[in-house]
Design a protein around this motif. Structure first.
Motif: not given
Length: 289
Positions: A144-149, A195-198
């Motif tokens: 999820m974090i990588a996709a959002i980035a 912010l959701v990723a963080a």
């Protein structure tokens, strides 16, 4: 202790350290440039308010599926977007300014989120939601974090010029038919998404740390916007690496160690950066004899 044992061994030996480092690098790629744009819009504190606004949605996701990254992420995204749109609507429909509107909704969201988690979860669950657990990041959260980035970097590349113009002169963008309101809403979506990723790594209380501190560092070293974004992303990634190494060897909480490392870079930049105290002292002309 050798340099390998100091800097490499923690990541070579433990998968959770590698996942945490990859998460920090990905957060830097997405959150760093967004933080720069937030800073240029003079909305830095709005970013902090938005990081708390995702808490009720994340809490509802926690009630439904436990500590599930997708569920909490989707809930946080919905809550954050709701607060962003509601705050924008209130600021444009009443005499309240946008900062006052964000602050009001942020306080409501923070209290509601803490209440929801407290009613159905334990103190450990509440601490996890508020402060995160960067060393406990699993594969779904990392994806999820990588996709959002990745999506953030792609969107910034596609609409870079309108977003920059909207930062400095939104009236001009509307006058030439550039869709100022549309780009503002798109930018707020990117802020909430990052912010959701963080939040997955640092919790709601520190999610904005890798967004705004690297941006402030970058502003003190360069005046070029593309370079600011690059420096902010690099500072966030380096803060993650140094903070994780320090937390491993000194037995410190990893999330606070990462944010404190970014804070250290900020304080050093205040002293020695291009726009810092030392630079200004050297540039100031000496008084005539």
């Amino acid at each position: 202790m050798t340099l390998h044992a100091l800097l490499v061994a923690p990541f070579a030996e433990f998968g959770f350290m590698r996942r945490a480092l990859v998460a920090c690098v990905a957060l830097g790629v997405g959150s760093g440039p967004i933080g720069v744009l937030l800073m240029l819009r003079r909305m830095s504190l709005a970013g902090d308010a938005m990081s708390h606004a995702i808490l009720p949605g994340a809490a509802v996701g926690f009630l439904v599926a436990g500590l599930s990254a997708p569920a909490m992420g989707l809930g946080g995204m919905a809550a954050g977007l709701g607060v962003a749109f509601a705050s924008t609507f209130v600021s444009r429909s009443t005499i309240l300014r946008e900062d006052a509107s964000f602050a009001s909704f942020y306080l409501f969201s923070l209290a509601l989120g803490v209440l929801i988690v407290s009613l159905r979860g334990s103190n450990v669950d509440l601490l996890h939601v508020l402060f995160g657990a960067i060393l406990a990041i699993d594969a779904p959260a990392l994806v999820m974090i990588a996709a959002i980035a990745s999506v953030t970097a792609l969107i910034l590349a596609l609409v870079y010029r309108p977003l920059v113009v909207e930062c400095f002169d939104p009236g001009f963008l509307r006058a030439v038919g550039g869709g100022g309101s549309r780009h503002h809403l798109l930018f707020m979506v990117l802020v909430v998404a990052n912010l959701v990723a963080a939040f997955q790594a640092l919790g709601t209380l520190m999610a904005v740390g890798l967004m705004m501190l690297p941006a402030a560092v970058a502003r003190l070293w360069t005046a070029s916007l593309p370079m600011m974004m690059a420096v902010a992303a690099a500072t966030a990634a380096l803060s993650g690496f140094v903070g994780l190494v320090a937390s491993y060897h000194l037995n410190l909480p990893s999330g606070p160690a990462v944010i404190l490392t970014a804070s250290l870079f900020y304080f050093l930049s205040i002293l020695f950066g291009r726009g810092g105290l030392a630079w200004r002292a050297l540039a100031r002309p000496s008084p005539a004899a």
